[in-house]
Structure formats: C-alpha cells, structure tokens
Design an enzyme around this catalytic site. Structure first.
Site, PDB file in Angstrom:
ATOM      1  N   SER A  85      -5.934 -11.054   4.565  1.00  0.00           N
ATOM      2  CA  SER A  85      -5.541 -10.257   3.401  1.00  0.00           C
ATOM      3  C   SER A  85      -4.052 -10.330   3.066  1.00  0.00           C
ATOM      4  CB  SER A  85      -5.917  -8.791   3.633  1.00  0.00           C
ATOM      5  OG  SER A  85      -5.156  -8.245   4.696  1.00  0.00           O
ATOM      6  N   THR A 207      -4.224  -5.542   2.038  1.00  0.00           N
ATOM      7  CA  THR A 207      -2.797  -5.560   1.753  1.00  0.00           C
ATOM      8  C   THR A 207      -2.123  -4.897   2.930  1.00  0.00           C
ATOM      9  OG1 THR A 207      -3.239  -5.304  -0.621  1.00  0.00           O
ATOM     10  CG2 THR A 207      -1.064  -4.609   0.121  1.00  0.00           C
ATOM     11  N   ARG A 235      -3.653 -14.211 -11.580  1.00  0.00           N
ATOM     12  CA  ARG A 235      -3.846 -12.743 -11.549  1.00  0.00           C
ATOM     13  C   ARG A 235      -2.797 -12.101 -10.627  1.00  0.00           C
ATOM     14  NH1 ARG A 235      -4.877  -8.879  -7.209  1.00  0.00           N
ATOM     15  NH2 ARG A 235      -6.086  -7.161  -8.038  1.00  0.00           N
ATOM     16  N   THR A 258      -3.041   0.153  -0.971  1.00  0.00           N
ATOM     17  CA  THR A 258      -3.903  -1.007  -0.757  1.00  0.00           C
ATOM     18  C   THR A 258      -5.187  -0.744  -1.542  1.00  0.00           C
ATOM     19  OG1 THR A 258      -5.016  -0.107   1.174  1.00  0.00           O
ATOM     20  CG2 THR A 258      -3.022  -1.319   1.586  1.00  0.00           C
ATOM     21  N   GLY A 259      -5.994  -1.787  -1.655  1.00  0.00           N
ATOM     22  CA  GLY A 259      -7.241  -1.627  -2.407  1.00  0.00           C
ATOM     23  C   GLY A 259      -7.155  -2.356  -3.733  1.00  0.00           C
TER      24      GLY A 259
HETATM   25  N1  GLY Z   1      -3.945  -4.403  -3.650  1.00  0.00           N
HETATM   26  C1  GLY Z   1      -3.923  -5.789  -3.659  1.00  0.00           C
HETATM   27  C2  GLY Z   1      -4.388  -6.391  -4.898  1.00  0.00           C
HETATM   28  O1  GLY Z   1      -5.240  -5.849  -5.571  1.00  0.00           O
HETATM   29  O2  GLY Z   1      -3.961  -7.453  -5.204  1.00  0.00           O
END
Ligand code: GLY
Length: 351
Positions: A85, A207, A235, A258-259
């Site tokens: 991640s 994250t 993105r 995070t998320g």
């Molecule tokens: N929180 C990390 C992302 O959505 O890129």
C-alpha cells in the site's frame, strides 16, 4: 455493506469507553487522556510500523526534530517490499505502473510539500520534503516531480515486486477472462509458494500516516501511499492534498487519513479533524467526528453506503486517537513515547 439504517456504534478499543450514538447525534464518546511529548504515532500497526516508530522515536529522544522523525519513520515503511500500500512494492495503476503520492507538513513554519503520481522513486515523502524546503511550491506531479527528485540525486528504481506484479496480473486476468494473463482459478496450483498469494487482493487502498510532536513542542506529519490499486493512470488521491490526507498546526496538533481518498478529499477530513481539536475535542473524538460528518453527508444520498476511512490524530500535548469507518476489528495504531511502544486500539463506527 450491511444495511445500517439502525443504530451505529463506535466500538471502542482498549483503554476507551464504549461510546454509543445514534445517526446524527453522539450520546457519548470517551477519549484517551493524558499524553506526553515527545511522541510519534503511525497508523501502520504491523511489524514494520512498530520498527518505524521505535526507530524514529530515537531521533525525538535525542532532542531531534519532529520533521526528521516522521521522515525517518515513513522511509522505513516506504521501502518495505511486503507492504502493498506504500512506496516500493505498492500496488500499481491499471497499466501496471506504480504511481506514488505523499505529503509532508511542518506545523512550526506552516510549510507543506507534496508529490503526486511520482514513479520509480522508493521514498516519495523525502521528495515531498524537498518540495517543501527547497521551493516555494507545494505540489509537484508526474514527470515534473520525477525530474525534480532526480535533480536531487534520487535514483530511479523499479517499484514493482514479484508480489505486487502477481497481484496486478491477477486483477487483469479478472478484468477480461478472455485474455491469457494467467491460469483460471480452478487450474491454479496451490502450493507453499503460492499459499496466501491472493489473500488481500481486495485490499484496494492503504496508506501510512506518521505524526510526531518533538520535545520543543513542534509538530510534523507525513502521509504516503501507492494509492488506490488499479487506479486510472494519473489519478491522485487524498494523500498529497494538504487538508485532506494530512494537516498539521503547531497550535493544535496533526491528523492523517487512510482509506478511499475521494471521500477524504471531498470532506477535507484532516483539516476538519484539526479544527475539531482546536475547538476542544480530543484527538479520539475529533477522528470520530470526521467519520460521522462523512456518514451524515452520504446518508442523504444513500443511507446504506459507508466508505472505508481510517483517521489518526495527535494533539500538541501528545494525546492521540484513531477511528475507522468499519471493520471487524478495532483499528491499530502504534504509539511511541517515553513510556515505550504500545498498540492503541481505536474505535470503529460501524460494527
Ligand atoms: N488514501 C489513499 C488514496 O486513496 O489514494
């Protein structure tokens, strides 16, 4: 997600009281109290997170700066090849290219730096720090960020590991069953080498947040990520967006997210959390407030939809908090202060 047109509960973790509330109104949320500085926290509750926080705390214990500590701690997480991640080994975009996002903020000088869609550099947070310290810009993206990093001597490296490549190939195979990108499930050989290979393939976001207060009372934070797995190339998530994935204010504290980044960007969640702490809420309460704020907005549109955020926060006194939108288990957060290292169990909004 379950139908949640019923009571929601923050299921509180160790050291926390149970705070039950109805949608739209808290009944009670008890906070972690008592903090000390220096302190460092990370949402990464695994072994690497523990190593990162304890190693970085040595900097704080010797009187070093929060900025140096959060960079050191995050670098350890970024270069972990097992972590899909963040940084090296992070899951790639739809084209199989790892694009990293990271931000850093210095509460003392109210400065920030960030990079987005950065390719081939294992430690994006260190590039973000250079953006903050060597330029008057805040955010560099893509090729510009890479060129900037290389100008400071960062080496380009392949960020894909065997593990992340196999996950990506597996995703592509599912995307189009007619393509010859790997064996069908029923033909897949399960042996020692491949055991657990595809577990966690649905772990689409992840994250790291590393936040610290040093012995001078200065506060710094970093958020770093490989972002949403299989994202559309280009993105950008919340992690490099100051106020969304990270916010730091020396007068108050710091927060990180995070998320699913899209929800975090739309809610300016980290800025919101710091604002709540400024208004007197504890870090724990402020994280829960942010989750409730997001739920309140979505429930107007789709009462059954709940996104998957997790927030961590730290205030200037060294008190900390953590809360997740959903999950079977209470979220882990690593905390290191003069009492040593501990795992703080945060709260969960949706049981
Ligand atoms: N929180 C990390 C992302 O959505 O890129």
């Amino acid at each position: 997600m379950n139908n949640i047109s019923r009571r929601l509960f923050f299921r509180s973790g160790a050291g926390l009281g149970v705070g039950a509330f109805l949608l739209g109104g808290f009944k009670s949320v008890r906070s972690q109290t008592g903090g000390s500085i220096p302190v460092i926290i990370t949402d990464h509750g695994n072994e690497t997170g523990k190593t990162a926080a304890t190693t970085a705390f040595q900097i704080l214990a010797k009187g070093g700066s929060a900025l140096d500590a959060v960079e050191k701690g995050t670098n350890i997480i970024e270069v972990d090849p097992e972590d899909v991640s963040v940084g090296y080994g992070g899951l790639p975009n739809a084209d199989g290219v790892v694009q990293l996002d990271s931000s850093i903020m210095d509460g003392k000088t109210y400065s920030a730096g960030a990079v987005a869609c950065l390719e081939n550099i294992k430690t994006p947070c260190s590039v973000a720090r250079l953006v903050m310290e060597k330029t008057d810009h805040v955010l560099l993206v893509g090729q510009g960020a890479l060129k900037f990093a290389k100008s400071f001597g960062f080496k380009e490296e392949d960020l894909m590991t065997d593990k992340s490549r196999r996950f990506w190939l597996r995703w592509r195979e599912n995307l189009n069953k007619d393509d010859d990108w790997g064996p069908p499930d029923h033909l897949k050989k399960r042996d020692e080498k491949t055991a657990g290979l595809y577990d966690g393939i649905d772990h689409y976001t992840g994250t790291t947040n590393v936040l610290a207060v040093d012995s001078n009372g200065d506060i710094a934070g970093i958020t770093s990520t490989s972002g949403l797995a299989w994202k559309i190339p280009g993105r950008v998530g919340d992690s490099p967006i100051i106020g969304a994935g990270l916010y730091v204010d020396n007068e108050v504290g710091a927060a990180g997210a995070t998320g699913r980044g899209e929800d975090v960007i739309k809610s300016c969640a980290s800025y919101f959390i710091v604002g709540q702490m400024r208004a007197g809420r504890s870090p724990q309460q402020a994280c829960e407030d942010a989750l409730q704020m997001i739920v309140d907005r979505y429930k107007k549109v789709n009462p059954n939809f709940f996104p998957g955020e997790k927030f961590v926060a730290l205030n200037k006194n060294g008190e900390y908090g953590c809360s997740a939108m959903s999950g079977r288990d209470n979220p882990d957060m690593v905390v290191v202060n003069k009492s040593g290292m501990m795992i703080h169990k945060g709260s969960v909004l949706i049981k």
